[in-house]
Design a protein around this motif. Structure first.
Motif, PDB file in Angstrom:
ATOM      1  N   ARG A 168      -2.625 -30.983 -25.647  1.00 55.46           N
ATOM      2  CA  ARG A 168      -1.990 -31.561 -24.462  1.00 55.46           C
ATOM      3  C   ARG A 168      -1.985 -30.543 -23.328  1.00 55.46           C
ATOM      4  NH1 ARG A 168       3.786 -34.814 -23.569  1.00 55.46           N
ATOM      5  NH2 ARG A 168       3.390 -35.210 -21.358  1.00 55.46           N
ATOM      6  N   PRO A 194       0.283 -39.637 -23.727  1.00 50.66           N
ATOM      7  CA  PRO A 194       1.624 -39.301 -24.205  1.00 50.66           C
ATOM      8  C   PRO A 194       2.739 -39.862 -23.339  1.00 50.66           C
ATOM      9  CG  PRO A 194       0.531 -37.371 -23.275  1.00 50.66           C
ATOM     10  CD  PRO A 194      -0.508 -38.435 -23.384  1.00 50.66           C
ATOM     11  N   THR A 253       4.572 -29.736 -22.997  1.00 51.07           N
ATOM     12  CA  THR A 253       3.427 -30.334 -22.306  1.00 51.07           C
ATOM     13  C   THR A 253       2.215 -29.405 -22.267  1.00 51.07           C
ATOM     14  OG1 THR A 253       4.279 -29.539 -20.176  1.00 51.07           O
ATOM     15  CG2 THR A 253       4.905 -31.778 -20.849  1.00 51.07           C
ATOM     16  N   ALA A 301      -3.945 -35.749 -22.803  1.00 44.63           N
ATOM     17  CA  ALA A 301      -4.007 -35.234 -24.165  1.00 44.63           C
ATOM     18  C   ALA A 301      -5.249 -35.793 -24.854  1.00 44.63           C
ATOM     19  CB  ALA A 301      -2.754 -35.600 -24.944  1.00 44.63           C
TER      20      ALA A 301
END
Length: 349
Positions: free
Chosen positions: A198, A234, A168, A203
């Protein structure tokens, strides 16, 4: 009288001086007592030394608590390792900024734009510098893919480098260019070197966007390097971290701003979904989609024969079919000509 005194003195001396056997007994008892005392002293000394040694050991142990904690930690780690299942090489495969050497970004930008450019004869869509056009999601008309002979599938960009910290938190830099050329509308649009960033649940897809306007276009050329092109979600797609790799599929995307793509669409316009991979050499990845087979484009048509008066009009805003608009224009032109002929018909005398 004198003899009586001597006898009395001898009796007194005898009473005071013990006999020899008594002296020997006393001596033996004294020796025994001394020996016992010595043994007791020795025992006490030994006990004291033992106690001192134990105290010293305890103090040494107390003075080094880190050693005890380290031993306990090592024992715990050994127990945890013993409890874990045995795995093969993938367990040691890790994705980092240094090990990320493979991967692809598969993205078609927007299918209506590919249709707008790719279904008109005389136009071109080309990929270079690490990008290829695939057969994924091609434009089909009347059951025929790529009806104008122009490849209209999504684009695959190769991974260049990565700044990877976690699934992440990363930036993946892809390389390659795709050029959309529409001579009749006097422009060439180039999309290049996209990257995906991201940060938590948010993102962004960034890219270099360049509009090359030709003489006759109502707007000038634009060069937008590293512009925020698409906002990605995402959490609404499928993101799969695995040992040594990261995979995204079907991640929704929308246009960040109208200026980001030279004014062809409004901000928030839905774009094609994003799929990507990034992996170390030790990881397993599925085979990427191959390049689309080369087609045979139809003969090119002169630009001024297609839309003489329009010059430049990005019809992708509405998703309109350029060919239909052209036929409509021709029909209107013919109808107008017929009206003029009817009005100016010479009268018979």
């Amino acid at each position: 009288m004198r003899l009586a005194g001597v006898a009395a003195a001898g009796a007194l001396l005898a009473a005071v001086t013990p006999p020899a056997w008594a002296q020997q007994t006393t001596t033996a008892q004294t020796t025994t007592a001394q020996t016992t005392t010595a043994q007791t002293t020795t025992a006490q000394t030994t006990t004291a030394q033992t106690t001192t040694a134990q105290t010293t050991t305890a103090q040494t142990t107390t003075a080094r608590p880190g050693t005890a904690r380290q031993s306990a930690a090592q024992a715990t780690t050994a127990q945890e390792q013993a409890a874990q299942p045995t795995t093969t090489g993938s367990a040691s495969c890790e994705l980092t900024s240094e090990t990320a050497t493979r991967g692809d970004l598969l993205w078609g930008f927007k299918k209506s734009f590919r249709q707008y450019v790719g279904t008109t004869a005389g136009n071109a869509i080309t990929a270079s510098d690490g990008a290829v056009v695939t057969a994924v999601d091609e434009v089909v008309r009347d059951g025929v893919p790529n009806p104008a002979g122009i490849p209209t599938g999504a684009y695959r960009f190769a991974l260049g480098r990565a700044e990877y910290r976690s699934p992440t938190d990363f930036t993946l830099h892809y390389r390659g260019k795709v050029a959309f050329s529409y001579p009749a509308h006097f422009f060439t649009l180039v999309l290049g070197d996209p990257e995906v960033r991201r940060d938590g649940d948010t993102a962004t897809l960034r890219a270099d966007v360049e509009l090359k306007a030709q003489p006759g276009a109502p707007t000038g050329s634009k060069n937008l390097p590293d512009v925020d092109l698409a906002t990605l979600r995402p959490t609404a797609g499928t993101t799969t971290p695995a040992p040594g790799s990261l995979t995204w599929s079907a991640v929704p995307a929308s246009l960040t701003s109208a200026e980001a793509f030279a004014g062809f669409y409004q901000a928030g316009a839905e774009l094609d979904q994003v799929a990507l991979t990034a992996a170390a050499d030790c990881a397993d990845l599925p085979e990427p989609p191959p390049p689309a087979p080369a087609g045979t484009p139809p003969p090119a048509v002169r630009a001024n024969a297609l839309v003489p008066p329009l010059q430049y009009r990005p019809l992708a805003n509405t998703g309109a079919d350029v060919e239909h608009v052209l036929w409509l224009g021709i029909s209107v032109l013919l109808a107008g000509t017929a009206v003029l002929l009817a009005v100016h018909r010479p009268r018979r005398t």
